[in-house]
Design an enzyme around this catalytic site. Structure first.
Site, mmCIF file in Angstrom:
data_model
loop_
_atom_site.group_PDB
_atom_site.id
_atom_site.type_symbol
_atom_site.label_atom_id
_atom_site.label_comp_id
_atom_site.label_asym_id
_atom_site.label_seq_id
_atom_site.Cartn_x
_atom_site.Cartn_y
_atom_site.Cartn_z
ATOM 1 N N HIS A 16 6.501 1.847 6.110
ATOM 2 C CA HIS A 16 7.424 2.970 6.241
ATOM 3 C C HIS A 16 7.725 3.532 4.858
ATOM 4 O O HIS A 16 7.718 2.796 3.867
ATOM 5 C CB HIS A 16 8.745 2.517 6.888
ATOM 6 C CG HIS A 16 8.573 1.823 8.204
ATOM 7 N ND1 HIS A 16 9.076 0.559 8.447
ATOM 8 C CD2 HIS A 16 7.946 2.198 9.339
ATOM 9 C CE1 HIS A 16 8.786 0.192 9.687
ATOM 10 N NE2 HIS A 16 8.089 1.169 10.240
ATOM 11 N N ASP B 120 4.707 -3.507 3.412
ATOM 12 C CA ASP B 120 5.888 -3.291 4.244
ATOM 13 C C ASP B 120 6.553 -1.991 3.781
ATOM 14 O O ASP B 120 5.869 -1.078 3.326
ATOM 15 C CB ASP B 120 6.834 -4.496 4.142
ATOM 16 C CG ASP B 120 7.632 -4.735 5.421
ATOM 17 O OD1 ASP B 120 8.155 -3.753 5.972
ATOM 18 O OD2 ASP B 120 7.744 -5.891 5.862
#
Length: 449
Positions: free
Chosen positions: A302, A267
């Site tokens: 990200h 993540d």
């Protein structure tokens, strides 16, 4: 009055830097100087002296509990974990003034049996509650460290991973309690609610160091910095690819230095948060602020994210000299929605090298199109000296609301060599672009013949 004037001067200075597209190096230096490393007493205890067995089978939970108790009696010290694989059926709970030193070749391998983890006061996706203890948990501690060249393995890929498909009811219950101001003592989760614990959580702590260790296979967020201050995270590395395996989550925290970290996460690499919705808006005196991220290698979903749980506000974030190693969905991502409120301001990002991404730079006040009544303020954001090889979707995205525009965005020396969609700029004002190239650079026209 002098203190007020000083902070007013800093605020004015930050706005000025953002408008000019400049990086406030002196401000960064002052934050780094203010951060204190933990002071650890000279007492040392090797866990082998207490009967630990690094055979990957024996349960060493009682050994680590005893080591912490001895350090507490001595007012602190260093717990040495030598080479070996140490199974631990339950959490390690820190006391103040302790360095947990995991030496090269040593691995802490935690149980994945939820019954081994008693409920403690914690937080889950921006809401304070009682839930399974994080695997390593420090509450109301000062002068604490996790160091060494060893590994922490959270065994998150089996039982804990299966919780993801079952968490919806517990997640929704926590959010309803947030919105309805349910007393904290009534927010009991744990068994039956399937909310996975964080790997490491420092809660209401100060003078923290996490250095050189490797983090693998977390059940949920890897390193959660909750309501803490004066924090140094450096030289650590990751291989944690389960659901919601954020690398580092500062939340309601301040004076944080994150440097020389090698991410490889399922993540966000760094996700800066500040509480969720009603509860977060009630804590506006504790924004996440003064956070420095530098000299890091990004890999995962990200690179650096602010939000979406940021209702108490996020300010004074400085990201510099970072690059990607492999794919990212988005490089730098600021996200909030009309449920959050709060603010994002004084964000400075420079000297970033991105490779293949879906979106390079993304700012949205309408994340998932959710919510109403509590639009966030986003202002004073400066991007400079950023390169990206390819954006398979968008190069730069800015999304405000007609009645709450994003303000004061500076884009300077940006080169995105290829993008499906170059620029989307919606409901923003005072957006300054200097030397921004998306796609092939235009050539100088020649005289017609």
């Amino acid at each position: 009055m002098m203190k007020f004037n000083y902070f007013l001067f800093l605020l004015i200075s930050m706005v000025s830097f953002a408008q000019k597209g400049e990086f406030p190096t002196e401000k960064v230096d002052s934050i780094v100087k203010r951060i204190q490393l933990p002071i650890i007493p000279s007492y040392e205890i090797n866990i082998l002296q207490l009967g630990a067995k690094g055979d990957s089978i024996s349960n060493n939970k009682f050994v680590f509990d005893k080591a912490m108790a001895l350090c507490k009696k001595k007012n602190g010290g260093t717990i040495i974990v030598p080479k070996g694989v140490y199974k631990i059926n339950g959490p390690i709970h820190f006391v103040s003034n302790v360095n947990l030193k995991i030496e090269k070749g040593a691995k802490l391998k935690f149980s994945d049996n939820p019954q081994d983890y008693p409920m403690v006061f914690t937080s889950w996706e921006g809401t304070m509650l009682y839930n399974y203890s994080p695997l390593i948990y420090a509450y109301n501690c000062s002068n604490i460290a996790i160091s060494g060249d060893g590994t922490i393995d959270g065994e998150g890929g089996k039982i804990w991973k299966s919780f993801k498909a079952k968490e919806e009811a517990g997640k929704n219950r926590s959010r309803e309690m947030n919105h309805n101001s349910v007393p904290l003592n009534d927010r009991k989760f744990g068994e039956g609610y399937f909310l996975r614990p964080q790997m490491i959580q420092f809660f209401n702590c100060k003078n923290i160091l996490v250095e050189n260790i490797r983090i693998e296979n977390s059940p949920f967020w890897c390193l959660h910095l909750l309501k803490s201050q004066s924090i140094t995270i450096r030289g650590i590395s990751y291989k944690s690819l389960n659901y919601n395996n954020d690398g580092i989550d500062p939340e309601y925290s301040r004076d944080v230095l994150i440097e020389n970290v090698t991410f490889n996460n399922g993540d966000d690499n760094v996700a800066i948060k500040a509480g969720r919705d009603h509860e977060g808006r009630a804590n506006t005196l504790t924004p996440s602020e003064n956070i420095i991220i530098r000299n890091c290698n990004f890999k995962g979903l990200h690179g650096v994210v602010i939000g979406s749980e940021m209702s108490a506000g996020v300010q004074n974030v400085f990201v510099e000299n970072c690059k990607t190693v492999g794919y990212l969905k988005r490089g730098i991502y600021l996200k909030t929605n009309a449920d959050r409120g709060g603010f994002i301001k004084n964000i400075f990002v420079r000297n970033i090298q991105l490779d293949d991404v879906e979106d390079c730079l993304y700012i949205t006040a309408n994340y998932h199109g959710e919510g109403s009544g509590f639009q966030s303020d986003i202002s004073n954001v400066c991007f400079s000296d950023i390169t990206c090889n390819k954006a398979s979707e968008s190069g730069i995205v800015i999304q405000g609301f007609p009645n709450k525009k994003i303000k004061n965005i500076s884009l300077k020396n940006i080169e995105i060599k290829s993008a499906k969609n170059a620029l989307s700029n919606e409901n923003a004002e005072n957006v300054l672009m200097t030397d921004v190239f998306i796609g092939k650079k235009a050539t100088v026209p020649t005289a017609a013949k």
